[in-house]
Design a protein around this motif. Structure first.
Motif, PDB file in Angstrom:
ATOM      1  N   ASP A  59       6.611  -8.241  10.848  1.00 47.80           N
ATOM      2  CA  ASP A  59       6.893  -8.446   9.436  1.00 47.80           C
ATOM      3  C   ASP A  59       8.064  -7.537   9.059  1.00 47.80           C
ATOM      4  OD1 ASP A  59       6.165  -9.476   6.710  1.00 47.80           O
ATOM      5  OD2 ASP A  59       5.922  -7.328   6.363  1.00 47.80           O
ATOM      6  N   PRO A  60       9.246  -8.125   8.794  1.00 43.55           N
ATOM      7  CA  PRO A  60      10.434  -7.296   8.562  1.00 43.55           C
ATOM      8  C   PRO A  60      10.381  -6.466   7.280  1.00 43.55           C
ATOM      9  CG  PRO A  60      10.945  -9.626   8.233  1.00 43.55           C
ATOM     10  CD  PRO A  60       9.545  -9.549   8.761  1.00 43.55           C
ATOM     11  N   ALA A  61       9.762  -6.962   6.237  1.00 44.27           N
ATOM     12  CA  ALA A  61       9.747  -6.232   4.963  1.00 44.27           C
ATOM     13  C   ALA A  61       8.984  -4.917   5.091  1.00 44.27           C
ATOM     14  CB  ALA A  61       9.139  -7.090   3.864  1.00 44.27           C
ATOM     15  N   SER A  62       7.803  -4.973   5.686  1.00 44.41           N
ATOM     16  CA  SER A  62       6.983  -3.767   5.809  1.00 44.41           C
ATOM     17  C   SER A  62       7.260  -3.011   7.104  1.00 44.41           C
ATOM     18  CB  SER A  62       5.496  -4.137   5.742  1.00 44.41           C
ATOM     19  OG  SER A  62       5.160  -4.998   6.817  1.00 44.41           O
ATOM     20  N   ASP A  63       8.032  -3.634   8.008  1.00 42.97           N
ATOM     21  CA  ASP A  63       8.364  -3.045   9.306  1.00 42.97           C
ATOM     22  C   ASP A  63       7.096  -2.755  10.094  1.00 42.97           C
ATOM     23  OD1 ASP A  63      10.028  -2.128  11.340  1.00 42.97           O
ATOM     24  OD2 ASP A  63      10.035  -0.075  10.586  1.00 42.97           O
ATOM     25  N   THR A  64       6.176  -3.726  10.089  1.00 37.86           N
ATOM     26  CA  THR A  64       4.925  -3.578  10.825  1.00 37.86           C
ATOM     27  C   THR A  64       4.682  -4.802  11.691  1.00 37.86           C
ATOM     28  OG1 THR A  64       3.625  -4.563   9.036  1.00 37.86           O
ATOM     29  CG2 THR A  64       3.814  -2.162   9.044  1.00 37.86           C
ATOM     30  N   ILE A  65       3.826  -4.626  12.674  1.00 38.70           N
ATOM     31  CA  ILE A  65       3.355  -5.738  13.496  1.00 38.70           C
ATOM     32  C   ILE A  65       2.017  -6.158  12.908  1.00 38.70           C
ATOM     33  CG2 ILE A  65       2.593  -6.474  15.770  1.00 38.70           C
ATOM     34  CD1 ILE A  65       5.551  -5.829  15.724  1.00 38.70           C
ATOM     35  N   SER A  76      -6.525 -22.872   3.134  1.00 37.73           N
ATOM     36  CA  SER A  76      -6.063 -21.501   3.323  1.00 37.73           C
ATOM     37  C   SER A  76      -7.011 -20.534   2.620  1.00 37.73           C
ATOM     38  CB  SER A  76      -4.652 -21.364   2.745  1.00 37.73           C
ATOM     39  OG  SER A  76      -4.263 -20.021   2.743  1.00 37.73           O
ATOM     40  N   ASP A  77      -7.180 -19.374   3.206  1.00 34.10           N
ATOM     41  CA  ASP A  77      -7.987 -18.330   2.576  1.00 34.10           C
ATOM     42  C   ASP A  77      -7.136 -17.492   1.632  1.00 34.10           C
ATOM     43  OD1 ASP A  77     -10.221 -19.124   3.979  1.00 34.10           O
ATOM     44  OD2 ASP A  77      -9.864 -17.735   5.620  1.00 34.10           O
ATOM     45  N   GLY A  78      -5.927 -17.898   1.393  1.00 31.52           N
ATOM     46  CA  GLY A  78      -5.019 -17.146   0.549  1.00 31.52           C
ATOM     47  C   GLY A  78      -3.947 -16.491   1.391  1.00 31.52           C
ATOM     48  N   PRO A  79      -3.020 -15.833   0.735  1.00 31.45           N
ATOM     49  CA  PRO A  79      -1.915 -15.233   1.485  1.00 31.45           C
ATOM     50  C   PRO A  79      -2.357 -14.003   2.269  1.00 31.45           C
ATOM     51  CG  PRO A  79      -1.767 -14.653  -0.828  1.00 31.45           C
ATOM     52  CD  PRO A  79      -2.891 -15.639  -0.707  1.00 31.45           C
ATOM     53  N   ASP A  80      -1.592 -13.688   3.302  1.00 31.13           N
ATOM     54  CA  ASP A  80      -1.794 -12.442   4.037  1.00 31.13           C
ATOM     55  C   ASP A  80      -1.105 -11.322   3.267  1.00 31.13           C
ATOM     56  OD1 ASP A  80      -3.153 -13.533   6.290  1.00 31.13           O
ATOM     57  OD2 ASP A  80      -1.239 -14.257   7.075  1.00 31.13           O
ATOM     58  N   TYR A  81      -1.763 -10.186   3.140  1.00 32.91           N
ATOM     59  CA  TYR A  81      -1.179  -9.001   2.522  1.00 32.91           C
ATOM     60  C   TYR A  81      -0.884  -8.017   3.644  1.00 32.91           C
ATOM     61  CZ  TYR A  81      -2.127 -10.718  -2.138  1.00 32.91           C
ATOM     62  OH  TYR A  81      -2.110 -11.455  -3.286  1.00 32.91           O
ATOM     63  N   VAL A  82       0.390  -7.650   3.789  1.00 32.87           N
ATOM     64  CA  VAL A  82       0.830  -6.893   4.959  1.00 32.87           C
ATOM     65  C   VAL A  82       1.457  -5.565   4.546  1.00 32.87           C
ATOM     66  CG1 VAL A  82       2.274  -6.971   7.027  1.00 32.87           C
ATOM     67  CG2 VAL A  82       1.329  -9.087   6.105  1.00 32.87           C
ATOM     68  N   GLY A  83       1.028  -4.482   5.185  1.00 32.13           N
ATOM     69  CA  GLY A  83       1.688  -3.195   5.043  1.00 32.13           C
ATOM     70  C   GLY A  83       1.282  -2.365   3.845  1.00 32.13           C
ATOM     71  N   PHE A  84       0.152  -2.644   3.225  1.00 32.30           N
ATOM     72  CA  PHE A  84      -0.221  -1.969   1.979  1.00 32.30           C
ATOM     73  C   PHE A  84      -1.041  -0.695   2.177  1.00 32.30           C
ATOM     74  CE2 PHE A  84       0.989  -6.156   0.538  1.00 32.30           C
ATOM     75  CZ  PHE A  84       1.711  -5.863  -0.610  1.00 32.30           C
ATOM     76  N   ASN A  85      -1.195  -0.229   3.393  1.00 35.44           N
ATOM     77  CA  ASN A  85      -1.973   0.994   3.630  1.00 35.44           C
ATOM     78  C   ASN A  85      -1.420   2.179   2.857  1.00 35.44           C
ATOM     79  OD1 ASN A  85      -3.637  -0.404   5.311  1.00 35.44           O
ATOM     80  ND2 ASN A  85      -2.772   0.378   7.204  1.00 35.44           N
ATOM     81  N   VAL A  86      -0.102   2.220   2.667  1.00 32.62           N
ATOM     82  CA  VAL A  86       0.507   3.348   1.951  1.00 32.62           C
ATOM     83  C   VAL A  86      -0.048   3.451   0.530  1.00 32.62           C
ATOM     84  CG1 VAL A  86       2.535   2.066   1.129  1.00 32.62           C
ATOM     85  CG2 VAL A  86       2.681   4.530   1.428  1.00 32.62           C
TER      86      VAL A  86
END
Length: 196
Positions: A59-65, A76-86
């Motif tokens: 995921d380029p925006a969050s710079d995570t795998i 769909s179960d809805g969108p994936d939320y990526v990189g929000f641990n911060v």
């Protein structure tokens, strides 16, 4: 080797070549082979099964795998939320995050946008004031970037009186969602809201 040990080895060798010894040795060898084959089959099944439903994507925006599950049906179960641990590491609660998710979903619905992924934009988090969290998100990999403010400075310092504001890249407020007495129970369990 002493004579006693030599005698025992000789007796064992004679027993091993006897019909009973040969049968026992073959049974033990077959059991070992079956255990090794079974372990390898189970391991291969787990790896192959995982490969069918799980893959990794950058995921380029969050710079995570991120690990992605292949869809199991058309819904769909809805969108994936990526990189929000911060956000969680810096004090955003699960109720505040649920409010943020509802705001993003409401914004996407108002734009008739099919939302598949919401990514935290790396290094965009800042604490604007006590209980006021600012950060940016990217919708659908690179479709749109929004500035987000979760403002919980009023009320319970969690979600009562909280609001989420979304701004576009031009700085225009494009969506707002607030919590008041009419929707507070959307963010708490029935027990916490007093329902029995």
């Amino acid at each position: 080797m002493n004579k006693k040990t030599e005698k025992k080895l000789k007796e064992f060798g004679e027993w091993l070549v006897s019909p009973l010894g040969t049968i026992v040795a073959v049974v033990i060898l077959i059991a070992i082979i079956l255990v090794v084959v079974s372990v390898n089959l189970v391991r291969k099944t787990i790896i192959d099964g995982e490969a069918e439903w799980l893959y990794e994507e950058y995921d380029p925006a969050s710079d995570t795998i991120m690990k992605v599950m292949a869809p199991t049906n058309d819904e769909s179960d809805g969108p994936d939320y990526v990189g929000f641990n911060v956000l969680f590491d810096n004090g955003v609660t699960s109720a505040q995050f649920a409010l943020f998710e509802d705001a993003v979903s409401g914004y996407a619905a108002s734009k008739e946008m099919e939302l598949t992924r919401v990514s935290y934009l790396k290094d965009s988090y800042s604490l604007a004031a006590s209980y006021v969290f600012d950060f940016k998100v990217v919708l659908n990999k690179d479709q749109e970037t929004l500035k987000v403010r979760i403002d919980s400075s009023a009320g319970w310092k969690d979600v009562m009186g909280a609001k989420v504001e979304l701004w576009n890249e031009n700085g225009d407020l494009v969506f707002e969602l607030s919590v008041d007495d009419s929707n507070i129970c959307n963010y708490f369990s029935d027990a916490e809201c007093g329902d029995n």
